[in-house]
Design a protein around this motif. Structure first.
Motif, PDB file in Angstrom:
ATOM      1  N   GLN A   1       3.350   7.631  18.457  1.00 59.81           N
ATOM      2  CA  GLN A   1       2.343   7.139  17.519  1.00 59.81           C
ATOM      3  C   GLN A   1       2.592   5.704  17.070  1.00 59.81           C
ATOM      4  O   GLN A   1       1.675   5.046  16.596  1.00 59.81           O
ATOM      5  CB  GLN A   1       2.280   8.048  16.285  1.00 59.81           C
ATOM      6  CG  GLN A   1       1.819   9.442  16.588  1.00 59.81           C
ATOM      7  CD  GLN A   1       0.420   9.457  17.142  1.00 59.81           C
ATOM      8  OE1 GLN A   1      -0.503   8.921  16.540  1.00 59.81           O
ATOM      9  NE2 GLN A   1       0.252  10.046  18.311  1.00 59.81           N
ATOM     10  N   GLY A   2       3.821   5.240  17.167  1.00 56.61           N
ATOM     11  CA  GLY A   2       4.130   3.891  16.691  1.00 56.61           C
ATOM     12  C   GLY A   2       3.743   3.733  15.237  1.00 56.61           C
ATOM     13  O   GLY A   2       3.941   4.641  14.432  1.00 56.61           O
ATOM     14  N   LEU A   3       3.147   2.616  14.915  1.00 60.49           N
ATOM     15  CA  LEU A   3       2.774   2.332  13.528  1.00 60.49           C
ATOM     16  C   LEU A   3       1.415   2.930  13.143  1.00 60.49           C
ATOM     17  O   LEU A   3       0.947   2.717  12.032  1.00 60.49           O
ATOM     18  CB  LEU A   3       2.778   0.826  13.281  1.00 60.49           C
ATOM     19  CG  LEU A   3       4.136   0.152  13.453  1.00 60.49           C
ATOM     20  CD1 LEU A   3       4.012  -1.353  13.289  1.00 60.49           C
ATOM     21  CD2 LEU A   3       5.152   0.718  12.476  1.00 60.49           C
ATOM     22  N   ARG A   4       0.796   3.699  14.037  1.00 62.07           N
ATOM     23  CA  ARG A   4      -0.488   4.334  13.710  1.00 62.07           C
ATOM     24  C   ARG A   4      -0.328   5.448  12.685  1.00 62.07           C
ATOM     25  O   ARG A   4      -1.256   5.764  11.951  1.00 62.07           O
ATOM     26  CB  ARG A   4      -1.150   4.880  14.974  1.00 62.07           C
ATOM     27  CG  ARG A   4      -1.636   3.802  15.922  1.00 62.07           C
ATOM     28  CD  ARG A   4      -2.372   4.433  17.089  1.00 62.07           C
ATOM     29  NE  ARG A   4      -1.514   5.346  17.806  1.00 62.07           N
ATOM     30  CZ  ARG A   4      -0.997   5.117  19.011  1.00 62.07           C
ATOM     31  NH1 ARG A   4      -1.256   4.001  19.622  1.00 62.07           N
ATOM     32  NH2 ARG A   4      -0.234   6.007  19.598  1.00 62.07           N
ATOM     33  N   LEU A   5       0.829   6.081  12.647  1.00 66.15           N
ATOM     34  CA  LEU A   5       1.088   7.160  11.698  1.00 66.15           C
ATOM     35  C   LEU A   5       1.638   6.536  10.417  1.00 66.15           C
ATOM     36  O   LEU A   5       2.657   5.857  10.437  1.00 66.15           O
ATOM     37  CB  LEU A   5       2.105   8.148  12.285  1.00 66.15           C
ATOM     38  CG  LEU A   5       2.429   9.381  11.454  1.00 66.15           C
ATOM     39  CD1 LEU A   5       1.175  10.210  11.190  1.00 66.15           C
ATOM     40  CD2 LEU A   5       3.456  10.227  12.184  1.00 66.15           C
ATOM     41  N   GLY A   6       0.937   6.732   9.312  1.00 68.64           N
ATOM     42  CA  GLY A   6       1.331   6.127   8.046  1.00 68.64           C
ATOM     43  C   GLY A   6       2.709   6.562   7.577  1.00 68.64           C
ATOM     44  O   GLY A   6       3.017   7.758   7.574  1.00 68.64           O
ATOM     45  N   PHE A   7       3.526   5.614   7.202  1.00 66.91           N
ATOM     46  CA  PHE A   7       4.897   5.893   6.783  1.00 66.91           C
ATOM     47  C   PHE A   7       4.974   6.648   5.463  1.00 66.91           C
ATOM     48  O   PHE A   7       6.005   7.214   5.134  1.00 66.91           O
ATOM     49  CB  PHE A   7       5.697   4.606   6.682  1.00 66.91           C
ATOM     50  CG  PHE A   7       6.139   4.048   8.016  1.00 66.91           C
ATOM     51  CD1 PHE A   7       5.743   4.606   9.214  1.00 66.91           C
ATOM     52  CD2 PHE A   7       6.973   2.958   8.059  1.00 66.91           C
ATOM     53  CE1 PHE A   7       6.159   4.096  10.430  1.00 66.91           C
ATOM     54  CE2 PHE A   7       7.405   2.433   9.266  1.00 66.91           C
ATOM     55  CZ  PHE A   7       6.997   2.994  10.458  1.00 66.91           C
ATOM     56  N   THR A   8       3.905   6.676   4.694  1.00 63.00           N
ATOM     57  CA  THR A   8       3.910   7.430   3.435  1.00 63.00           C
ATOM     58  C   THR A   8       3.503   8.888   3.653  1.00 63.00           C
ATOM     59  O   THR A   8       3.494   9.675   2.715  1.00 63.00           O
ATOM     60  CB  THR A   8       2.968   6.793   2.400  1.00 63.00           C
ATOM     61  OG1 THR A   8       1.644   6.762   2.942  1.00 63.00           O
ATOM     62  CG2 THR A   8       3.416   5.384   2.041  1.00 63.00           C
ATOM     63  N   GLU A   9       3.197   9.265   4.889  1.00 67.47           N
ATOM     64  CA  GLU A   9       2.756  10.621   5.216  1.00 67.47           C
ATOM     65  C   GLU A   9       3.917  11.576   5.493  1.00 67.47           C
ATOM     66  O   GLU A   9       3.707  12.767   5.673  1.00 67.47           O
ATOM     67  CB  GLU A   9       1.822  10.600   6.426  1.00 67.47           C
ATOM     68  CG  GLU A   9       0.566   9.792   6.202  1.00 67.47           C
ATOM     69  CD  GLU A   9      -0.276  10.322   5.056  1.00 67.47           C
ATOM     70  OE1 GLU A   9      -0.444  11.550   4.959  1.00 67.47           O
ATOM     71  OE2 GLU A   9      -0.748   9.509   4.244  1.00 67.47           O
ATOM     72  N   PHE A  10       5.134  11.058   5.563  1.00 67.39           N
ATOM     73  CA  PHE A  10       6.326  11.866   5.798  1.00 67.39           C
ATOM     74  C   PHE A  10       7.515  11.105   5.239  1.00 67.39           C
ATOM     75  O   PHE A  10       7.451   9.905   5.004  1.00 67.39           O
ATOM     76  CB  PHE A  10       6.530  12.157   7.298  1.00 67.39           C
ATOM     77  CG  PHE A  10       6.739  10.921   8.130  1.00 67.39           C
ATOM     78  CD1 PHE A  10       8.018  10.510   8.453  1.00 67.39           C
ATOM     79  CD2 PHE A  10       5.661  10.168   8.556  1.00 67.39           C
ATOM     80  CE1 PHE A  10       8.224   9.365   9.205  1.00 67.39           C
ATOM     81  CE2 PHE A  10       5.856   9.026   9.313  1.00 67.39           C
ATOM     82  CZ  PHE A  10       7.140   8.625   9.648  1.00 67.39           C
ATOM     83  N   GLY A  11       8.600  11.835   4.986  1.00 64.98           N
ATOM     84  CA  GLY A  11       9.769  11.197   4.398  1.00 64.98           C
ATOM     85  C   GLY A  11      11.062  11.717   4.999  1.00 64.98           C
ATOM     86  O   GLY A  11      11.058  12.571   5.888  1.00 64.98           O
TER      87      GLY A  11
ATOM     88  N   ASP B   1       5.928  15.441  -0.576  1.00 68.22           N
ATOM     89  CA  ASP B   1       6.396  15.941  -1.872  1.00 68.22           C
ATOM     90  C   ASP B   1       7.906  16.192  -1.908  1.00 68.22           C
ATOM     91  O   ASP B   1       8.449  16.623  -2.917  1.00 68.22           O
ATOM     92  CB  ASP B   1       5.645  17.209  -2.264  1.00 68.22           C
ATOM     93  CG  ASP B   1       5.938  18.387  -1.345  1.00 68.22           C
ATOM     94  OD1 ASP B   1       6.717  18.249  -0.371  1.00 68.22           O
ATOM     95  OD2 ASP B   1       5.371  19.467  -1.593  1.00 68.22           O
ATOM     96  N   GLY B   2       8.596  15.945  -0.784  1.00 69.14           N
ATOM     97  CA  GLY B   2      10.042  16.093  -0.743  1.00 69.14           C
ATOM     98  C   GLY B   2      10.531  17.429  -0.214  1.00 69.14           C
ATOM     99  O   GLY B   2      11.735  17.660  -0.148  1.00 69.14           O
ATOM    100  N   THR B   3       9.629  18.310   0.207  1.00 72.87           N
ATOM    101  CA  THR B   3      10.048  19.602   0.760  1.00 72.87           C
ATOM    102  C   THR B   3      10.338  19.459   2.256  1.00 72.87           C
ATOM    103  O   THR B   3       9.759  18.603   2.927  1.00 72.87           O
ATOM    104  CB  THR B   3       8.967  20.681   0.554  1.00 72.87           C
ATOM    105  OG1 THR B   3       7.755  20.250   1.197  1.00 72.87           O
ATOM    106  CG2 THR B   3       8.709  20.923  -0.924  1.00 72.87           C
ATOM    107  N   PRO B   4      11.244  20.282   2.797  1.00 66.71           N
ATOM    108  CA  PRO B   4      11.578  20.196   4.229  1.00 66.71           C
ATOM    109  C   PRO B   4      10.336  20.378   5.105  1.00 66.71           C
ATOM    110  O   PRO B   4       9.470  21.197   4.808  1.00 66.71           O
ATOM    111  CB  PRO B   4      12.561  21.337   4.444  1.00 66.71           C
ATOM    112  CG  PRO B   4      13.169  21.569   3.090  1.00 66.71           C
ATOM    113  CD  PRO B   4      12.067  21.284   2.107  1.00 66.71           C
ATOM    114  N   ALA B   5      10.273  19.614   6.205  1.00 65.39           N
ATOM    115  CA  ALA B   5       9.100  19.643   7.079  1.00 65.39           C
ATOM    116  C   ALA B   5       9.434  20.036   8.513  1.00 65.39           C
ATOM    117  O   ALA B   5       8.586  19.932   9.382  1.00 65.39           O
ATOM    118  CB  ALA B   5       8.408  18.283   7.058  1.00 65.39           C
ATOM    119  N   THR B   6      10.659  20.463   8.774  1.00 67.28           N
ATOM    120  CA  THR B   6      11.003  20.886  10.130  1.00 67.28           C
ATOM    121  C   THR B   6      11.832  22.162  10.072  1.00 67.28           C
ATOM    122  O   THR B   6      12.287  22.576   9.015  1.00 67.28           O
ATOM    123  CB  THR B   6      11.828  19.823  10.894  1.00 67.28           C
ATOM    124  OG1 THR B   6      13.083  19.659  10.258  1.00 67.28           O
ATOM    125  CG2 THR B   6      11.094  18.512  10.988  1.00 67.28           C
TER     126      THR B   6
END
Length: 127
Positions: A47-57, A69-74
């Motif tokens: 995705q490169g920079l197409r995926l917004g960096f604020t959409e995951f942490g 929101d800080g909850t595990p995503a994997t």
């Protein structure tokens, strides 16, 4: 890399709260680490920079992938690391473990992390 200038474009609310409490030098270093991790992950997804960096942490301690929101995503299928190289450069790597499956399926819809995509789908709502 001034934190105040970039944090809105790089940090989730949870990451912002975590970094905001640090001394300036640590905050800047933490932001740079997040930037490189996020670039590594989005590039690994194709995705490169197409995926917004604020959409995951990322978790500062474990380096695990997090929802905004800080909850595990994997579920452990991704591994991340950041290392200093030659004392001057910061290198982050995102590695996807496809397990023991020997298929050569590289379609984007099957390679995307299910936990992460479930979180994003939940944010987008029905439809």
């Amino acid at each position: 890399m001034p934190f105040e200038l970039f944090q809105r474009h790089v940090c989730t609310p949870a990451e912002h709260a975590e970094l905001a409490g640090l001394p300036e030098a640590e905050r800047t270093a933490g932001l740079l680490r997040l930037w490189t991790l996020k670039e590594a992950y989005t590039k690994a997804l194709g995705q490169g920079l197409r995926l917004g960096f604020t959409e995951f942490g990322f978790d500062a301690g474990s380096g695990g992938l997090l929802a905004p929101d800080g909850t595990p995503a994997t579920r452990g299928e991704w591994a991340f690391t950041t290392r200093r190289v030659l004392g001057r450069y910061l290198l982050s790597v995102a590695c996807h473990d496809v397990g023991l499956d020997t298929s050569r399926d590289t379609a984007a819809h099957t390679m995307l992390d299910e936990g992460f995509m479930g979180t994003i789908a939940g944010l987008l709502g029905p439809g």
